[in-house]
Design an enzyme around this catalytic site. Structure first.
Site, short mmCIF file in Angstrom:
data_model
loop_
_atom_site.label_atom_id
_atom_site.label_comp_id
_atom_site.label_asym_id
_atom_site.label_seq_id
_atom_site.Cartn_x
_atom_site.Cartn_y
_atom_site.Cartn_z
N TYR A 41 51.23 2.20 63.67
CA TYR A 41 50.28 2.32 64.55
C TYR A 41 50.71 2.69 65.98
O TYR A 41 50.99 1.59 66.70
CB TYR A 41 49.26 1.32 64.54
CG TYR A 41 48.63 1.00 63.09
CD1 TYR A 41 48.74 1.99 62.12
CD2 TYR A 41 47.97 -0.16 63.00
CE1 TYR A 41 48.21 1.99 60.89
CE2 TYR A 41 47.32 -0.35 61.79
CZ TYR A 41 47.48 0.69 60.63
OH TYR A 41 47.10 0.44 59.28
N LYS A 44 26.98 8.08 64.49
CA LYS A 44 26.85 8.97 65.86
C LYS A 44 27.16 10.37 65.71
O LYS A 44 27.36 11.08 66.74
CB LYS A 44 27.59 8.30 66.57
CG LYS A 44 27.31 6.60 67.01
CD LYS A 44 28.10 6.17 67.85
CE LYS A 44 27.45 4.71 68.39
NZ LYS A 44 28.41 3.75 69.34
#
Length: 330
Positions: free
Chosen positions: A59, A217
């Site tokens: 990451y 959203k």
């Protein structure tokens, strides 16, 4: 406050059933890092009662771990159950590949300890199976590290049942981390959850909001830049994207019956499936909002039947996240 907890074999502290997922904090494939907001996000999660943080070296190529290390300074480390991973290496030009050779396992643990500014890892997981390294060799090296006290518990991610059977012959397997959400559930429900229940393992469900699709959203005009993971995800391409969005709209109606939003419904559904923890990805403090809404209620059998009917109607042929699998090493 996040108060619902579950115990993981080998770890003394029960963990919150929502963990903070930190892929986006690393920046890679998420539009770049924002360290100031990342640290505030971690602190906000702890304030909300989350005591479980999941990360990985890949990451941001070490960056996510480094940011977490900074965020947990000043006495916060001992209040957190810290999980990371190993088994993915990368080239100088950031091409990721699988590598779980024993010498790599040991080096990755040492590197993670330094970046996270800690002398032990609560949970170390193999990120992806390495088809060129015997599973038992990887497991045996991790068990040595556990015996040495550098790690407390061992888990795997993206492993098949056959892989896990081989692994468990050489090391105790405490957790399994598969992709799992309302839209990506076939393999986990068929294979992983039954295995976890039979072997006293906890499932750490990654992507419970399906990379934001279940946050409610998005709309048909939502687009993603080229460096965003979702630009290569088949679910976010027309016409499939519109089918998934239609399912989300119908799922919102079930959430509203409980006075909740779609995000809380998606997380609650994962938590209702068994010995599960949902990994809640966030990179801004505002993205922690709503965590408490997933606790203190459950979906009824009728709710679950309605959910299944919605999914069958809009997404009869769901797409599993196979596109995310990194290649084997040369």
């Amino acid at each position: 406050m996040a108060t619902d907890k579950i115990s993981i074999r080998g770890i003394d502290t029960p963990v919150s059933r929502i963990a903070l997922g930190t892929w986006a904090i690393g920046g890679w494939m998420w539009g770049g890092p924002d360290d100031d907001n990342a640290i505030k996000t971690i602190h906000r999660a702890l304030d909300e009662g989350i005591n479980f943080i999941d990360t990985a070296p890949v990451y941001g190529f070490g960056h996510s771990e480094e940011v977490i290390g900074r965020a947990l300074e000043g006495g916060r480390r001992e209040k957190v159950v810290l999980a990371t991973k190993l088994g993915l290496a990368w080239t100088d030009d950031q091409k990721v590949y699988r590598d779980s050779r024993p010498e790599r396992v040991r080096k990755e643990v040492e590197d993670s300890l330094k970046r996270l500014k800690t002398d032990y890892l609560d949970l170390e997981q193999v990120h992806w199976p390495d088809g060129k390294t015997p599973v038992e060799d990887t497991a045996a090296e991790l068990e040595k590290l556990r015996q040495e006290g550098k790690i407390r518990a061992i888990g795997v991610s993206n492993f098949s049942v056959a892989n896990m059977d081989e692994f468990a012959k050489n090391a105790p397997l405490s957790t399994i981390q598969p992709p799992y959400n309302l839209f990506e559930r076939v393999t986990t429900e068929r294979d992983i959850l039954p295995y976890a229940k039979a072997h006293d393992a906890v499932v750490l469900a990654y992507g419970p909001l399906c990379r934001g699709l279940l946050a409610g959203k998005m709309n048909k005009d939502t687009t993603f830049p080229k460096d965003d993971l979702r630009s290569g995800d088949p679910k976010f391409q027309r016409p499939k994207f519109e089918h998934y969005l239609a399912a989300v709209e119908d799922l919102k109606k079930i959430a509203e019956k409980h006075g909740k939003n779609i995000l809380a419904l998606a997380i609650r559904w994962v938590l209702d499936q068994g010995p599960t923890v949902a990994l809640w990805g966030a990179r801004k403090p505002a993205q922690i909002d709503g965590i408490s809404e997933a606790f203190g209620w459950s979906l009824s059998a009728e709710d679950k039947r309605e959910i299944d009917a919605i999914l069958n109607r809009h997404v009869p042929d769901p797409i599993e996240p196979d596109f995310m699998a990194p290649p084997q090493r040369d």
